[in-house]
Scaffold this motif. Structure first.
Motif, PDB file in Angstrom:
ATOM      1  N   GLU A   1       0.856  -1.182   0.000  1.00 29.46           N
ATOM      2  CA  GLU A   1       0.000   0.000   0.000  1.00 29.46           C
ATOM      3  C   GLU A   1       0.896   1.237   0.000  1.00 29.46           C
ATOM      4  OE1 GLU A   1      -3.088   2.356   3.000  1.00 29.46           O
ATOM      5  OE2 GLU A   1      -2.343   0.356   3.512  1.00 29.46           O
ATOM      6  N   LEU A   2       0.625   2.169  -0.892  1.00 28.06           N
ATOM      7  CA  LEU A   2       1.401   3.408  -0.965  1.00 28.06           C
ATOM      8  C   LEU A   2       0.797   4.438  -0.024  1.00 28.06           C
ATOM      9  CD1 LEU A   2       3.770   4.838  -2.380  1.00 28.06           C
ATOM     10  CD2 LEU A   2       2.117   5.685  -4.065  1.00 28.06           C
ATOM     11  N   ARG A   3       1.584   4.903   0.942  1.00 29.75           N
ATOM     12  CA  ARG A   3       1.095   5.879   1.928  1.00 29.75           C
ATOM     13  C   ARG A   3       1.914   7.162   1.851  1.00 29.75           C
ATOM     14  NH1 ARG A   3       0.223   2.738   7.671  1.00 29.75           N
ATOM     15  NH2 ARG A   3      -1.059   0.995   6.906  1.00 29.75           N
ATOM     16  N   ASN A   4       1.197   8.263   1.938  1.00 28.15           N
ATOM     17  CA  ASN A   4       1.874   9.551   2.051  1.00 28.15           C
ATOM     18  C   ASN A   4       2.329   9.757   3.492  1.00 28.15           C
ATOM     19  OD1 ASN A   4       1.400  10.180  -0.648  1.00 28.15           O
ATOM     20  ND2 ASN A   4      -0.590  11.113  -0.183  1.00 28.15           N
ATOM     21  N   VAL A   5       3.528  10.296   3.674  1.00 30.12           N
ATOM     22  CA  VAL A   5       4.089  10.509   5.012  1.00 30.12           C
ATOM     23  C   VAL A   5       4.578  11.941   5.133  1.00 30.12           C
ATOM     24  CG1 VAL A   5       4.763   8.097   5.360  1.00 30.12           C
ATOM     25  CG2 VAL A   5       6.355   9.670   4.242  1.00 30.12           C
ATOM     26  N   THR A   6       4.734  12.368   6.379  1.00 33.32           N
ATOM     27  CA  THR A   6       5.264  13.704   6.673  1.00 33.32           C
ATOM     28  C   THR A   6       6.619  13.552   7.341  1.00 33.32           C
ATOM     29  OG1 THR A   6       3.041  14.592   6.974  1.00 33.32           O
ATOM     30  CG2 THR A   6       4.870  15.882   7.882  1.00 33.32           C
ATOM     31  N   ILE A   7       7.642  14.179   6.753  1.00 38.11           N
ATOM     32  CA  ILE A   7       9.004  14.094   7.279  1.00 38.11           C
ATOM     33  C   ILE A   7       9.225  15.236   8.265  1.00 38.11           C
ATOM     34  CG2 ILE A   7      11.457  14.172   6.703  1.00 38.11           C
ATOM     35  CD1 ILE A   7      10.772  12.969   4.008  1.00 38.11           C
ATOM     36  N   ALA A   8       9.540  14.890   9.506  1.00 41.36           N
ATOM     37  CA  ALA A   8       9.791  15.902  10.531  1.00 41.36           C
ATOM     38  C   ALA A   8      11.259  16.294  10.604  1.00 41.36           C
ATOM     39  CB  ALA A   8       9.331  15.393  11.897  1.00 41.36           C
ATOM     40  N   LYS A   9      12.155  15.362  10.275  1.00 43.45           N
ATOM     41  CA  LYS A   9      13.584  15.633  10.419  1.00 43.45           C
ATOM     42  C   LYS A   9      14.361  14.631   9.577  1.00 43.45           C
ATOM     43  CE  LYS A   9      17.238  15.474  13.977  1.00 43.45           C
ATOM     44  NZ  LYS A   9      17.846  16.769  13.689  1.00 43.45           N
ATOM     45  N   ARG A  10      15.428  15.082   8.977  1.00 40.24           N
ATOM     46  CA  ARG A  10      16.330  14.209   8.225  1.00 40.24           C
ATOM     47  C   ARG A  10      17.637  14.043   8.990  1.00 40.24           C
ATOM     48  NH1 ARG A  10      14.940  12.990   2.965  1.00 40.24           N
ATOM     49  NH2 ARG A  10      13.180  14.182   2.101  1.00 40.24           N
ATOM     50  N   MET A  11      18.125  12.805   9.001  1.00 41.11           N
ATOM     51  CA  MET A  11      19.405  12.485   9.615  1.00 41.11           C
ATOM     52  C   MET A  11      20.204  11.670   8.603  1.00 41.11           C
ATOM     53  SD  MET A  11      18.222  11.478  13.509  1.00 41.11           S
ATOM     54  CE  MET A  11      17.315  10.035  12.940  1.00 41.11           C
ATOM     55  N   PRO A  12      21.508  11.511   8.816  1.00 40.56           N
ATOM     56  CA  PRO A  12      22.306  10.731   7.870  1.00 40.56           C
ATOM     57  C   PRO A  12      21.762   9.316   7.712  1.00 40.56           C
ATOM     58  CG  PRO A  12      23.748  11.969   9.338  1.00 40.56           C
ATOM     59  CD  PRO A  12      22.351  12.131   9.856  1.00 40.56           C
ATOM     60  N   GLY A  13      21.214   9.001   6.501  1.00 36.98           N
ATOM     61  CA  GLY A  13      20.706   7.669   6.209  1.00 36.98           C
ATOM     62  C   GLY A  13      19.358   7.348   6.795  1.00 36.98           C
TER      63      GLY A  13
END
Length: 367
Positions: free
Chosen positions: A305-317
């Motif tokens: 199932e393809l779900r849309n998500v919300t990214i709160a923070k990016r970290m290495p990898g």
């Protein structure tokens, strides 16, 4: 009447019939292959986990000494001796420079002699007895002793002004005077810095003010010491936000026993805020399309199932998600390019186990 058919015509007819028969067989084979379903793609999955995440705030700071002072004289006198060298490490109270003090030495000797004489007179008057020595005579002798002690203390203070000493432990800078030079109050003799601990001053935008606290951890790196990380803690936060930059100044303290860090050095700072729990997934699982992010979630029947998500923070990898998935969901982390919503998949670990079971089964039947 028998009509004999030419050999070449018989051969051509036979070839035509063979081609027709072979073509039918090929069409049947092609139709059989077309009807055979394609195998489900193999993907690698992972489970969405909740982990403690620490926000990092990057900044650039400047080092200052824990204590710093310009050493100068308190009086106007020629330099009699210099007792240090450039860059010397000294202790509190060490004599750095001696100024000429012949006049004060003579006054000291005179004052000590006067004090000794005043004490003898006071003792003599007291030994005469109360009947022969009046109370006023005793008081006058005692007053002379006290006055002479005061003069002696003043002379010793003037002598102490001729000795320039270190006010605290630290490292000296360059020597700025020589023997015989006339120094006056304010004349720079050298500098003294206490760098056993260094202060790291940097600014952070006011939007991060709620995430900065005293005792928060900081780490710093310097181009002068590549690969080495210096750690410390926030010691104080300024009481005002700069209205022109909308930033607030923060001061951290870093232990510097080996004296590798010097005042004025530029430091790349990372400030670590409080920890908080969050959902963390591998960055390879996220499919980015413009400003929209999504990922594939594997359901119980192995469909995706393809779900849309919300990214709160990016970290290495890795990425921290605030919406779109829940703890314990199984997501695809490798093989997303070959997927479409609703498609069945085979999980990499399960596929290897299935092949192993089939191999074991074939070995049993063959035996």
């Amino acid at each position: 009447m028998n009509i004999k058919t030419p050999a070449w015509r018989t051969l051509a007819l036979t070839s035509l019939v063979s081609c027709l028969l072979l073509g039918c067989e090929q069409d049947a084979t092609t139709e059989s292959v077309a009807k055979k379903p394609r195998p489900a793609p193999v993907v690698e999955t992972a489970t969405v986990e909740e982990r403690f995440v620490v926000d990092e705030i990057d900044a650039i700071g400047t080092l200052q000494a824990n204590e710093s002072v310009v050493i100068s004289a308190a009086v106007t006198e020629p330099v009699a001796s210099v007792n240090f060298v450039d860059g010397q490490q000294v202790k509190k109270g060490d004599v750095l420079v001696t100024l000429t003090s012949d006049e004060q030495a003579a006054e000291l000797a005179e004052s000590e002699a006067n004090l000794a004489d005043a004490k003898r007179q006071l003792k003599r008057i007291k030994s005469i007895g109360k009947n022969l020595a009046s109370k006023s005579d005793i008081d006058a002798a005692q007053a002379k002793v006290d006055a002479t002690k005061g003069q002696l203390s003043a002379i010793k203070a003037r002598l102490a002004d001729r000795l320039v000493t270190a006010p605290f432990d630290g490292v000296l800078g360059f020597r700025q005077v020589s023997v015989g030079a006339l120094v006056t109050p304010g004349t720079e003799i050298t500098t003294l810095d206490d760098i056993s601990i260094v202060k790291l001053d940097f600014t952070v935008p006011e939007v991060f003010l709620g995430k900065v606290h005293t005792q928060s951890l900081v780490s710093g790196t310097s181009p002068a010491w590549a690969g080495q990380i210096f750690e410390g803690r926030v010691a104080s936060i300024d009481s005002r936000v700069d209205p022109s930059t909308r930033a607030i100044q923060v001061r951290a303290e870093i232990a510097n026993a080996d004296h590798k860090l010097l005042p004025g050095m530029l430091i790349n700072v990372t400030l670590f805020s409080d920890q908080y729990p969050a959902l963390v997934v591998a960055e390879s699982a996220v499919i980015q399309s413009g400003s929209r992010a999504s990922l594939y979630v594997v359901k119980d029947d192995n469909s995706v199932e393809l779900r849309n998500v919300t990214i709160a923070k990016r970290m290495p990898g890795q990425v921290v998600l605030s919406e779109g998935v829940e703890r314990g969901d199984t997501i695809v982390v490798d093989g997303t390019l070959n997927l479409s919503p609703g498609m069945k998949v085979r999980v990499l670990g399960e596929e290897q186990s299935s092949l192993a079971r089939e191999s074991d089964s074939s070995n049993i039947h063959s035996s």
